[in-house]
Design an enzyme around this catalytic site. Structure first.
Site, PDB file in Angstrom:
ATOM      1  N   GLU A 105       0.868  -1.164   0.000  1.00  0.00           N
ATOM      2  CA  GLU A 105       0.000   0.000   0.000  1.00  0.00           C
ATOM      3  C   GLU A 105       0.914   1.225   0.000  1.00  0.00           C
ATOM      4  O   GLU A 105       1.810   1.333   0.841  1.00  0.00           O
ATOM      5  CB  GLU A 105      -0.887   0.008   1.255  1.00  0.00           C
ATOM      6  CG  GLU A 105      -1.850   1.170   1.219  1.00  0.00           C
ATOM      7  CD  GLU A 105      -2.720   1.276   2.467  1.00  0.00           C
ATOM      8  OE1 GLU A 105      -2.688   0.384   3.330  1.00  0.00           O
ATOM      9  OE2 GLU A 105      -3.427   2.291   2.559  1.00  0.00           O
ATOM     10  N   ARG A 108       5.628 -12.724   9.709  1.00  0.00           N
ATOM     11  CA  ARG A 108       6.295 -11.439   9.465  1.00  0.00           C
ATOM     12  C   ARG A 108       7.724 -11.475   9.973  1.00  0.00           C
ATOM     13  O   ARG A 108       8.046 -12.224  10.901  1.00  0.00           O
ATOM     14  CB  ARG A 108       5.586 -10.327  10.249  1.00  0.00           C
ATOM     15  CG  ARG A 108       4.215  -9.996   9.806  1.00  0.00           C
ATOM     16  CD  ARG A 108       3.568  -9.029  10.787  1.00  0.00           C
ATOM     17  NE  ARG A 108       4.114  -7.691  10.673  1.00  0.00           N
ATOM     18  CZ  ARG A 108       3.577  -6.757   9.866  1.00  0.00           C
ATOM     19  NH1 ARG A 108       2.507  -7.025   9.167  1.00  0.00           N
ATOM     20  NH2 ARG A 108       4.108  -5.562   9.795  1.00  0.00           N
ATOM     21  N   LYS A 161       4.529   0.989   9.323  1.00  0.00           N
ATOM     22  CA  LYS A 161       4.641   2.224   8.553  1.00  0.00           C
ATOM     23  C   LYS A 161       4.009   3.393   9.299  1.00  0.00           C
ATOM     24  O   LYS A 161       4.499   4.505   9.250  1.00  0.00           O
ATOM     25  CB  LYS A 161       3.963   2.043   7.184  1.00  0.00           C
ATOM     26  CG  LYS A 161       4.840   1.337   6.185  1.00  0.00           C
ATOM     27  CD  LYS A 161       4.192   1.284   4.815  1.00  0.00           C
ATOM     28  CE  LYS A 161       3.156   0.202   4.758  1.00  0.00           C
ATOM     29  NZ  LYS A 161       2.596  -0.029   3.430  1.00  0.00           N
TER      30      LYS A 161
HETATM   31  P1  ATP Z   1       2.815  -2.074   8.010  1.00  0.00           P
HETATM   32  O1  ATP Z   1       2.084  -2.810   9.066  1.00  0.00           O
HETATM   33  O2  ATP Z   1       4.254  -1.845   8.290  1.00  0.00           O
HETATM   34  O3  ATP Z   1       2.128  -0.819   7.581  1.00  0.00           O
HETATM   35  P2  ATP Z   1       1.577  -3.474   5.912  1.00  0.00           P
HETATM   36  O4  ATP Z   1       1.419  -4.946   6.006  1.00  0.00           O
HETATM   37  O5  ATP Z   1       0.401  -2.641   6.170  1.00  0.00           O
HETATM   38  O6  ATP Z   1       2.821  -3.052   6.781  1.00  0.00           O
HETATM   39  P3  ATP Z   1       1.645  -3.373   3.093  1.00  0.00           P
HETATM   40  O7  ATP Z   1       2.113  -2.293   2.212  1.00  0.00           O
HETATM   41  O8  ATP Z   1       0.205  -3.679   3.148  1.00  0.00           O
HETATM   42  O9  ATP Z   1       2.173  -3.043   4.537  1.00  0.00           O
HETATM   43  O10 ATP Z   1       2.491  -4.677   2.837  1.00  0.00           O
HETATM   44  C1  ATP Z   1       2.815  -5.198   1.580  1.00  0.00           C
HETATM   45  C2  ATP Z   1       3.173  -6.646   1.760  1.00  0.00           C
HETATM   46  O11 ATP Z   1       4.295  -6.779   2.633  1.00  0.00           O
HETATM   47  C3  ATP Z   1       2.035  -7.431   2.369  1.00  0.00           C
HETATM   48  O12 ATP Z   1       1.871  -8.623   1.653  1.00  0.00           O
HETATM   49  C4  ATP Z   1       2.497  -7.709   3.767  1.00  0.00           C
HETATM   50  O13 ATP Z   1       1.977  -8.923   4.213  1.00  0.00           O
HETATM   51  C5  ATP Z   1       4.016  -7.728   3.637  1.00  0.00           C
HETATM   52  N1  ATP Z   1       4.658  -7.343   4.888  1.00  0.00           N
HETATM   53  C6  ATP Z   1       4.427  -6.225   5.616  1.00  0.00           C
HETATM   54  N2  ATP Z   1       5.168  -6.221   6.745  1.00  0.00           N
HETATM   55  C7  ATP Z   1       5.896  -7.358   6.733  1.00  0.00           C
HETATM   56  C8  ATP Z   1       6.852  -7.932   7.628  1.00  0.00           C
HETATM   57  N3  ATP Z   1       7.210  -7.331   8.760  1.00  0.00           N
HETATM   58  N4  ATP Z   1       7.402  -9.115   7.290  1.00  0.00           N
HETATM   59  C9  ATP Z   1       7.064  -9.722   6.140  1.00  0.00           C
HETATM   60  N5  ATP Z   1       6.169  -9.244   5.265  1.00  0.00           N
HETATM   61  C10 ATP Z   1       5.592  -8.069   5.543  1.00  0.00           C
HETATM   62 MG    MG Z   2      -1.375  -2.712   5.073  1.00  0.00          MG
END
Ligand code: ATP
Ligand code: MG
Length: 567
Positions: free
Chosen positions: A43, A268, A278
């Site tokens: 995102e 994760r 983020k």
């Molecule tokens: P955050 O919680 O940091 O905002 P998010 O999951 O909302 O992260 P996205 O942009 O939605 O961020 O993530 C893109 C992809 O990266 C998703 O498939 C998510 O599952 C993966 N992802 C996010 N954080 C991690 C992590 N700590 N380890 C592995 N994969 C991750």
């Molecule tokens: Mg997200």
């Protein structure tokens, strides 16, 4: 072909992680006709962090290993929080990590028209309805995990009314919050998310790609699986927190009767002494605690890049931590050791004195100097050697001298002898102090017969110190970094009222002026080397010919583990 008994012994192959095992099983069974198509779906609401690197390595890696494809798709359904700056940074970071989506760059917002048609289809199939309850009532009407929810009074709206209202929602006739579109599933479903989830909400905000074309936006759940489906994704790999959303992912694919990828959830990546959210990283940027998303203390890809980490070291971290179904926290040292191992092989050694103490060699002829040979990298003969100037006045590290050394201090002190790296033995004879009693310089003698660092009479010294020539050294601005947080788990606060910000490390950046051997005067941004005994450093992007700026990537050893042992 070799006969079997003459074949070489089979190397014991590493067992596949469970995601790769699923992919292999699918290839064997022909479930997707041998096709493997994954995607990385960020995102664009912030910069990528090292956790995302794990998802990137997994998705692009699995595609590459199986002759498949991996798309980059921006999941841009939240216009308030998203921005093109984030889109561009994410693209740059993925490329820098070494991955390529070729011509497969997609945006969920490109599918808004299709999603809208699918929403109409569900309305016509009596699988969706416009609900006009206020948001709080929708929420409370869901019930609890142990109690069923209650049907919305709008659940029985006619198809014609629903279509009409939905069209008028799109046309902008209503205010935010007046109506939403909900899937008609089951208000007593044991999975809470399936109790008539919201598909569309009214948001009168501009989108960074579609502008003001839309004033209704689909939810993540009504977008993600369908986007996967449109792109022909086979394995939709995401993190464990999406496990409870899988029934909804499946429900939409099933009732829309569209290509149905398999969602697979993995753990994760989390690291000690930092945070991977983020939202919180944005708070750190906005608060000014860090200088930006690429502050070298940040766990972002851009922060690690500026800190001096290589793409290889981050990919190695992701390979090391593995892919499982169990959330865990990885020690930051695991990341640090990756870059230590890599740079130990590849980085030039240089001599830089971080906290200079002047040494006058009283038996060295005044006005003279010489050049000594110094090996660039003991791990790599091909790196050759360089000349370092030596003369009557030098700088050594202030902490390498003690006027009254305790028994276990083996470095320089009065009447003690040490080796100067690549140079001579040096003995201290005198200490000069200012009126405040502080040591301003020390007077020493050198042994001209020990050139290169060995005494012909075989006498030994217990320490080898780095040094620079005072006359020829160049000043450097050096930034020493420490963990962003003082605790392994920043969320773990002393009392309930505390917050993660209380655990920020106020001493995480120290800036000082060091003295370096002249070969570093021309080092360009991105150049990495080892400062002997002090760690690995990289030239920062802020560096100019007037002010050379070096960031410490990592110390030579894990200083925190040693500190903990002492405790
Ligand atoms: P955050 O919680 O940091 O905002 P998010 O999951 O909302 O992260 P996205 O942009 O939605 O961020 O993530 C893109 C992809 O990266 C998703 O498939 C998510 O599952 C993966 N992802 C996010 N954080 C991690 C992590 N700590 N380890 C592995 N994969 C991750
Ligand atoms: Mg997200």
């Amino acid at each position: 072909m070799k006969p079997p008994n003459m074949s070489e012994p089979e190397a014991n192959p590493e067992p596949l992680d469970f995601v790769r095992q699923i992919v292999e099983d699918d290839n064997t069974s022909g479930k997707w006709q041998g096709k493997v198509h994954t995607r990385f779906p960020p995102e664009p609401n912030g910069y990528l962090h090292v956790g995302h690197a794990k998802a990137i390595c997994l998705n692009f890696g699995i595609a590459a290993e199986n002759g498949g494809l991996c798309n980059l798709r921006f999941d841009d359904t939240n216009p308030e929080k998203e921005d093109v700056e984030y889109v561009e940074s994410i693209k740059e970071d993925i490329r820098w990590l070494g991955f390529d989506w070729e011509d497969r760059l997609f945006f969920a917002s490109d599918y808004f028209e299709q999603l809208y048609e699918w929403a109409e289809q569900l309305i016509r199939d009596e699988k969706a309805y416009v609900c006009s309850l206020p948001l709080e009532e929708i929420r409370s009407g869901r019930g609890t995990p142990s109690e069923p929810g209650t049907d919305s009074p709008f659940r029985t709206r006619s198809v014609a009314d629903n279509l009409d209202l939905f069209h008028r929602m799109r046309a902008g006739e209503f205010e935010e919050g007046e109506h939403v579109l909900r899937a008609k599933i089951d208000m007593s479903h044991q999975v809470m998310l399936l109790r008539d989830p919201i598909m569309y909400r009214i948001r009168k905000v501009e989108h960074h790609r579609t502008g003001d074309k839309w004033c209704i936006y689909p939810t993540y759940d009504f977008t993600h699986g369908q986007s996967d489906s449109i792109e022909g994704i086979t394995h939709s790999i995401c993190t464990l927190e999406f496990e409870n959303r899988r029934p909804l992912y499946d429900w939409y694919c099933e009732y829309l009767k569209i290509h149905h990828p398999q969602q697979i959830e993995f753990n994760r990546l989390n690291l000690t002494y930092t945070l991977m959210s983020k939202r919180r990283l944005l708070e750190l940027v906005n608060s000014g605690f860090v200088s930006g998303w690429d502050d070298p203390r940040m766990p972002t890809i851009s922060g690690l890049r500026r800190r001096g980490y290589t793409p290889q070291s981050i990919r190695n971290l992701c390979a090391t931590v593995g892919v499982t179904k169990h959330n865990a926290v990885t020690d930051m040292v695991v990341l640090e050791n990756q870059i230590r191992e890599e740079l130990n092989q590849t980085a030039d050694r240089r001599m830089v004195v971080l906290d200079p103490l002047k040494v006058v060699i009283t038996n060295y002829p005044e006005g003279e100097s010489e050049e000594l040979d110094a090996v660039n990298n003991p791990e790599d003969a091909s790196a050759g050697s360089r000349k370092v100037p030596f003369g009557r006045e030098l700088f050594i590290e202030r902490e390498d001298f003690m006027e009254d050394p305790p028994r276990k201090f083996f470095r320089l002190g009065p009447e003690r002898e040490v080796r100067l790296r690549w140079a001579y033995f040096l003995k201290c004879n005198d200490v000069v102090k200012n009126d405040a009693g502080e040591i301003t310089e020390i007077h020493c003698t050198y042994d001209v017969d020990t050139k290169g660092g060995n005494a012909p009479d075989g006498r030994k010294v217990k320490a080898t110190l780095h040094w620079v020539s005072a006359a020829e050294s160049v000043p450097l601005t050096v930034r020493l970094y420490d963990h962003l947080f003082v605790t392994e788990d920043p969320d773990d606060t002393e009392d309930e009222s505390g917050s993660w910000q209380d655990n920020l490390n106020q001493d995480s950046l120290k800036t000082l002026t060091a003295q370096a051997e002249p070969s570093l005067a021309a080092a360009e941004a991105g150049y990495r080397c080892q400062f002997e005994r002090k760690g690995y450093f990289v030239v920062d992007q802020d560096s100019t010919t007037d002010e050379r700026v070096f960031n410490r990537i990592v110390t030579l050893k894990d200083a925190w583990a040693r500190a903990k042992k002492k405790k």
